[in-house]
Design a protein around this motif. Sequence first.
Motif, PDB file in Angstrom:
ATOM      1  N   HIS A  70       0.865  -1.219  -0.021  1.00 58.80           N
ATOM      2  CA  HIS A  70       0.020   0.137  -0.067  1.00 58.80           C
ATOM      3  C   HIS A  70       0.853   1.248  -0.072  1.00 58.80           C
ATOM      4  O   HIS A  70       1.845   1.493   0.446  1.00 58.80           O
ATOM      5  CB  HIS A  70      -0.800  -0.186   1.191  1.00 58.80           C
ATOM      6  CG  HIS A  70      -1.902  -1.085   1.271  1.00 58.80           C
ATOM      7  ND1 HIS A  70      -2.958  -1.274   0.189  1.00 58.80           N
ATOM      8  CD2 HIS A  70      -2.246  -1.991   1.937  1.00 58.80           C
ATOM      9  CE1 HIS A  70      -3.654  -2.396   0.400  1.00 58.80           C
ATOM     10  NE2 HIS A  70      -3.308  -2.933   1.400  1.00 58.80           N
ATOM     11  N   LEU A  71       0.345   2.151  -0.631  1.00 55.63           N
ATOM     12  CA  LEU A  71       1.173   3.446  -0.823  1.00 55.63           C
ATOM     13  C   LEU A  71       1.652   4.044   0.491  1.00 55.63           C
ATOM     14  O   LEU A  71       2.897   4.438   0.689  1.00 55.63           O
ATOM     15  CB  LEU A  71       0.427   4.450  -1.550  1.00 55.63           C
ATOM     16  CG  LEU A  71       1.036   5.874  -1.879  1.00 55.63           C
ATOM     17  CD1 LEU A  71       2.495   5.870  -2.592  1.00 55.63           C
ATOM     18  CD2 LEU A  71       0.244   7.097  -2.465  1.00 55.63           C
ATOM     19  N   ILE A 175      -6.931   3.573   3.211  1.00 57.72           N
ATOM     20  CA  ILE A 175      -6.264   3.194   1.721  1.00 57.72           C
ATOM     21  C   ILE A 175      -6.935   4.003   0.710  1.00 57.72           C
ATOM     22  O   ILE A 175      -8.277   4.097   0.539  1.00 57.72           O
ATOM     23  CB  ILE A 175      -6.366   1.765   1.788  1.00 57.72           C
ATOM     24  CG1 ILE A 175      -5.660   0.892   2.451  1.00 57.72           C
ATOM     25  CG2 ILE A 175      -6.338   1.091   0.370  1.00 57.72           C
ATOM     26  CD1 ILE A 175      -5.982  -0.487   2.702  1.00 57.72           C
ATOM     27  N   LEU A 176      -5.986   4.472  -0.306  1.00 61.78           N
ATOM     28  CA  LEU A 176      -6.436   5.536  -1.475  1.00 61.78           C
ATOM     29  C   LEU A 176      -7.062   6.811  -0.926  1.00 61.78           C
ATOM     30  O   LEU A 176      -7.498   7.471  -1.880  1.00 61.78           O
ATOM     31  CB  LEU A 176      -7.309   4.632  -2.465  1.00 61.78           C
ATOM     32  CG  LEU A 176      -6.767   3.146  -3.247  1.00 61.78           C
ATOM     33  CD1 LEU A 176      -7.743   3.021  -4.117  1.00 61.78           C
ATOM     34  CD2 LEU A 176      -5.422   3.735  -3.607  1.00 61.78           C
ATOM     35  N   CYS A 177      -6.889   7.106   0.293  1.00 61.34           N
ATOM     36  CA  CYS A 177      -7.382   8.360   0.540  1.00 61.34           C
ATOM     37  C   CYS A 177      -6.247   8.817   1.841  1.00 61.34           C
ATOM     38  O   CYS A 177      -6.555   9.666   2.577  1.00 61.34           O
ATOM     39  CB  CYS A 177      -8.641   8.463   1.004  1.00 61.34           C
ATOM     40  SG  CYS A 177      -9.231   7.495   2.354  1.00 61.34           S
ATOM     41  N   GLU A 178      -4.995   8.413   1.861  1.00 66.70           N
ATOM     42  CA  GLU A 178      -4.120   8.471   2.680  1.00 66.70           C
ATOM     43  C   GLU A 178      -3.614   9.969   2.724  1.00 66.70           C
ATOM     44  O   GLU A 178      -3.261  10.504   3.501  1.00 66.70           O
ATOM     45  CB  GLU A 178      -2.899   7.631   2.746  1.00 66.70           C
ATOM     46  CG  GLU A 178      -2.075   7.561   1.366  1.00 66.70           C
ATOM     47  CD  GLU A 178      -2.992   6.498   0.167  1.00 66.70           C
ATOM     48  OE1 GLU A 178      -3.146   7.181  -0.985  1.00 66.70           O
ATOM     49  OE2 GLU A 178      -3.290   5.613   0.618  1.00 66.70           O
ATOM     50  N   ASP A 179      -3.745  10.606   1.491  1.00 62.60           N
ATOM     51  CA  ASP A 179      -3.320  12.048   1.469  1.00 62.60           C
ATOM     52  C   ASP A 179      -4.266  12.757   1.869  1.00 62.60           C
ATOM     53  O   ASP A 179      -3.908  13.842   2.857  1.00 62.60           O
ATOM     54  CB  ASP A 179      -2.895  12.267  -0.126  1.00 62.60           C
ATOM     55  CG  ASP A 179      -3.996  11.955  -0.942  1.00 62.60           C
ATOM     56  OD1 ASP A 179      -4.779  11.221  -0.632  1.00 62.60           O
ATOM     57  OD2 ASP A 179      -4.141  12.427  -2.273  1.00 62.60           O
ATOM     58  N   TYR A 180      -5.595  12.640   1.758  1.00 62.75           N
ATOM     59  CA  TYR A 180      -6.757  13.422   2.353  1.00 62.75           C
ATOM     60  C   TYR A 180      -6.674  13.284   3.917  1.00 62.75           C
ATOM     61  O   TYR A 180      -6.692  14.261   4.360  1.00 62.75           O
ATOM     62  CB  TYR A 180      -8.060  12.802   1.816  1.00 62.75           C
ATOM     63  CG  TYR A 180      -9.277  13.588   1.748  1.00 62.75           C
ATOM     64  CD1 TYR A 180      -9.531  14.554   0.746  1.00 62.75           C
ATOM     65  CD2 TYR A 180      -9.908  13.835   2.866  1.00 62.75           C
ATOM     66  CE1 TYR A 180     -10.713  15.328   0.946  1.00 62.75           C
ATOM     67  CE2 TYR A 180     -11.077  14.561   3.017  1.00 62.75           C
ATOM     68  CZ  TYR A 180     -11.510  15.395   2.087  1.00 62.75           C
ATOM     69  OH  TYR A 180     -12.466  16.169   1.937  1.00 62.75           O
ATOM     70  N   ASP A 181      -6.278  12.180   4.201  1.00 61.10           N
ATOM     71  CA  ASP A 181      -6.089  12.103   5.737  1.00 61.10           C
ATOM     72  C   ASP A 181      -4.949  12.746   6.356  1.00 61.10           C
ATOM     73  O   ASP A 181      -5.312  13.368   7.371  1.00 61.10           O
ATOM     74  CB  ASP A 181      -6.289  10.422   5.959  1.00 61.10           C
ATOM     75  CG  ASP A 181      -6.035  10.242   7.451  1.00 61.10           C
ATOM     76  OD1 ASP A 181      -6.896  10.085   8.014  1.00 61.10           O
ATOM     77  OD2 ASP A 181      -4.551  10.001   7.684  1.00 61.10           O
ATOM     78  N   LEU A 182      -3.843  12.667   5.603  1.00 59.34           N
ATOM     79  CA  LEU A 182      -2.773  13.409   5.984  1.00 59.34           C
ATOM     80  C   LEU A 182      -2.938  14.778   6.142  1.00 59.34           C
ATOM     81  O   LEU A 182      -2.616  15.500   7.373  1.00 59.34           O
ATOM     82  CB  LEU A 182      -1.601  13.040   5.438  1.00 59.34           C
ATOM     83  CG  LEU A 182      -0.150  13.840   5.601  1.00 59.34           C
ATOM     84  CD1 LEU A 182       0.292  13.421   7.065  1.00 59.34           C
ATOM     85  CD2 LEU A 182       0.792  13.480   4.572  1.00 59.34           C
TER      86      LEU A 182
END
Length: 266
Positions: A70-71, A175-182
């Motif tokens: 995972h990214l 997962i697949l929204c890790e940037d939004y979360d960060l």
Amino acid sequence: MVSVLMGVLYRNQDISKLKTSIESILSQTYNDFEFLICDDGSNDKAKDYLDRISKKDSRVKLIRYGNKFHLAEKLNVCIKEAKGKYIARMDDDDYSHSKRLEKQVIFLDKNPEIAFVGTNVNLVCENKNIGTRKFPEYPQVKDFYFTQPYIHPTILFRRDAIEMVNGYSEDKYSILCEDYDLFLRLYAEGYKGANLQEILFDYTLSTNIKGNRKFKHRINESVTRYRRFKQLGCLTNAIPYIFKPLVVGILPENIIKIIKKMKKIS
């Protein structure tokens, strides 16, 4: 000064995008950087290319744990290995213009109150430029309601800001929204971001108007939106937007095209 992070899971037999992406970083006018690439799960053709480029250019540091798929996992591994004052992102199918890092470093050096900075972008689909996307210069929390006001692979972070929030979440709902979360966790801690009002990046879009996410990943985004907007104390205003990813998942594509045109995001 700068550690550039790339997580690679490359399975396309055509590796031209991967080559172009990596070369765009190695050709930056700003050259005080290391390039950390975590590659787990790629095909043999991509792995062979990455092996060659890491031997050819000492700035490239190839990381293979063997179990980071995972990214968020890949990026956290890179952060642990990174030596830079600044942390830059890059994806394996995009293109950084030659002065991207130089201009972002200058901006953060001159603006100590800003924790991270992105840029405006060209939009590319099937190797064709299909438009541009411009973002607020200094996004506020409300700018996250409808859509994220940053392009993740354009970002240059201050390292201490990322470390303060313990990097990327590896929770299954990120997962697949890790940037939004960060980004929203950074805002919750009082950090602020900005976007250079220049186009310094070519961002690759999916040929599918809805993107490549499965419905379970849309559920992830809704959960993330709920958690982070609650943390930020703006849940009441944000409630309609929590369900937006799910609605997009069930709407016909022609309706989504109309909405995107109205919002000027395509």
